[in-house]
Design an enzyme around this catalytic site. Structure first.
Site, PDB file in Angstrom:
ATOM      1  CB  CYS A  22       6.207  14.870   1.627  1.00  0.00           C
ATOM      2  SG  CYS A  22       7.368  13.642   1.020  1.00  0.00           S
ATOM      3  CG  HIS A  38       2.379  13.154   1.823  1.00  0.00           C
ATOM      4  ND1 HIS A  38       2.688  13.226   0.478  1.00  0.00           N
ATOM      5  CD2 HIS A  38       3.419  12.515   2.418  1.00  0.00           C
ATOM      6  CE1 HIS A  38       3.856  12.658   0.283  1.00  0.00           C
ATOM      7  NE2 HIS A  38       4.326  12.213   1.431  1.00  0.00           N
ATOM      8  CG  ASN A  72       5.806   9.664  -0.762  1.00  0.00           C
ATOM      9  OD1 ASN A  72       5.643  10.772  -1.271  1.00  0.00           O
ATOM     10  ND2 ASN A  72       6.234   9.513   0.477  1.00  0.00           N
TER      11      ASN A  72
END
Ligand code: COA
Length: 316
Positions: free
Chosen positions: A117, A241, A271
């Site tokens: 990520c 993020h 996500n």
């Protein structure tokens, strides 16, 4: 990392951006219809209401990259380098970047970057670095199809992840460019708390990831801000993020940056791993939340654990 060094090297500026999202929307209600979960639980624990599912990392990256090049008015044949952040490559080899390079008709080099990520921020910082080495136009994309490595029967992970891509075009500048400071980090001793083996689904210790995510978001942001010589109060926009709104709120609180200054898209995307930061950046920029001169903090964290931050002075 020192600002003085950055000021001596040729810089780069983000001149265009774009996104690639699957059409298929999966709501919390859709998940609650087949899993032991509820819209209320998912929203309260994560802030996510829906996510997009579908496509491949390559196809979403092409969509985002094409839009970013168009936005910047850059001819694909004049691109020196493609850096594609993904941890869900379409094939073991070649790199998904090879497919994207061919589809978009890019010239120059093309490779994947895998830092989970955090991948987009790693690729972005590397892109500014390549501008310092003489590259003129660099396409940086973050693209992940997390649904491919998520057990759709596991309520602990299926509710969190989605698919998506975002891209930016970096163009070399005569002067110092946008990047004021950065921080990249890794603690491989914690790789067991979030991982996916070959041909297997993602395994996650959610509580441990949460705890560490807040901590590394704060320490990495502070390091990048210090390198940039910028106080947290001067940050106009944080682009974090998009894993969990509670992680973002907790980190912003510790950084003493109002959460209202954070770019948030996770409510509608979930996500999307390496796709999440460029998706949030594009959304904020399209919404008119950025003016020339604004200080922007981008900060990612993820499996590894890895983390990455960059402080930019916005200019287009
Ligand atoms: N629906 C309903 N209940 C669920 C559920 C779901 N989708 N997922 C888990 N639960 C249950 C658990 O089984 C647990 O039940 P128990 O108490 O009977 O054992 C209960 O809810 C509480 O779970 P817990 O893990 O304590 O919840 P939490 O507040 O820590 O939230 C996460 C769970 C996963 C949302 C949170 O830990 C998180 O977001 N962690 C970070 C994950 C992340 O960001 N990963 C990617 C990083 S890049």
């Amino acid at each position: 990392m020192a600002t003085s060094r950055l000021l001596q090297a040729p810089g780069a500026t983000i001149t265009g951006w774009g996104v690639g999202l699957p059409d298929n929307i999966v709501t919390n209600a859709d998940l609650a219809a087949r899993l032991d979960t509820s819209d209320e639980w998912i929203v309260e624990r994560s802030g996510i209401r829906e996510r997009r599912i579908g496509g491949t990392s390559g196809s979403l990256a092409v969509e985002a990259g094409r839009a970013a090049l168009k936005d910047a008015g850059v001819d694909p044949a004049s691109v020196d380098l493609l850096l594609l952040a993904t941890s869900t490559p379409d094939q073991q080899m070649p790199a998904t970047a090879s497919f994207v390079q061919d589809e978009l008709g890019l010239s120059g080099g093309a490779c994947d970057v895998n830092a989970a990520c955090s991948g987009f921020v790693y690729a972005l910082v590397a892109g500014y670095g390549m501008a310092a080495l003489g590259a003129q136009r660099i396409l940086v994309i973050g693209s992940d199809v997390m649904s491919r490595i998520t057990d759709q029967e596991d309520r602990g992970t299926a509710v969190l992840f989605g698919d998506g891509a975002g891209a930016v075009v970096l163009e070399a500048t005569d002067g110092a460019g946008q990047l004021l400071g950065w921080d990249l980090g890794s603690d491989g001793s914690t790789r067991h708390i979030l991982y996916a083996d070959h041909r297997a689904h993602t395994k996650m210790d959610g509580k441990e990831v949460f705890r560490r995510a807040v901590r590394v978001m704060v320490t990495s942001s502070v390091r990048a801000l210090e390198a940039a010589g910028v106080a947290p109060a001067d940050v106009k926009l944080v682009v974090p993020h998009q894993a969990n709104v509670r992680i973002i709120e907790a980190a912003c609180k510790r950084l003493e940056i109002p959460t209202e200054r954070a770019a948030l898209v996770l409510e509608h995307t979930g996500n999307t791993s390496a796709g999440s930061i460029p998706l949030a950046l594009a959304d904020a920029a399209d919404a008119g939340r950025l003016d020339d001169g604004d200080i922007v903090l981008v900060v990612g964290f993820g499996a590894g654990m890895s983390w990455a931050s960059a402080v930019l002075r916005w200019a287009r």
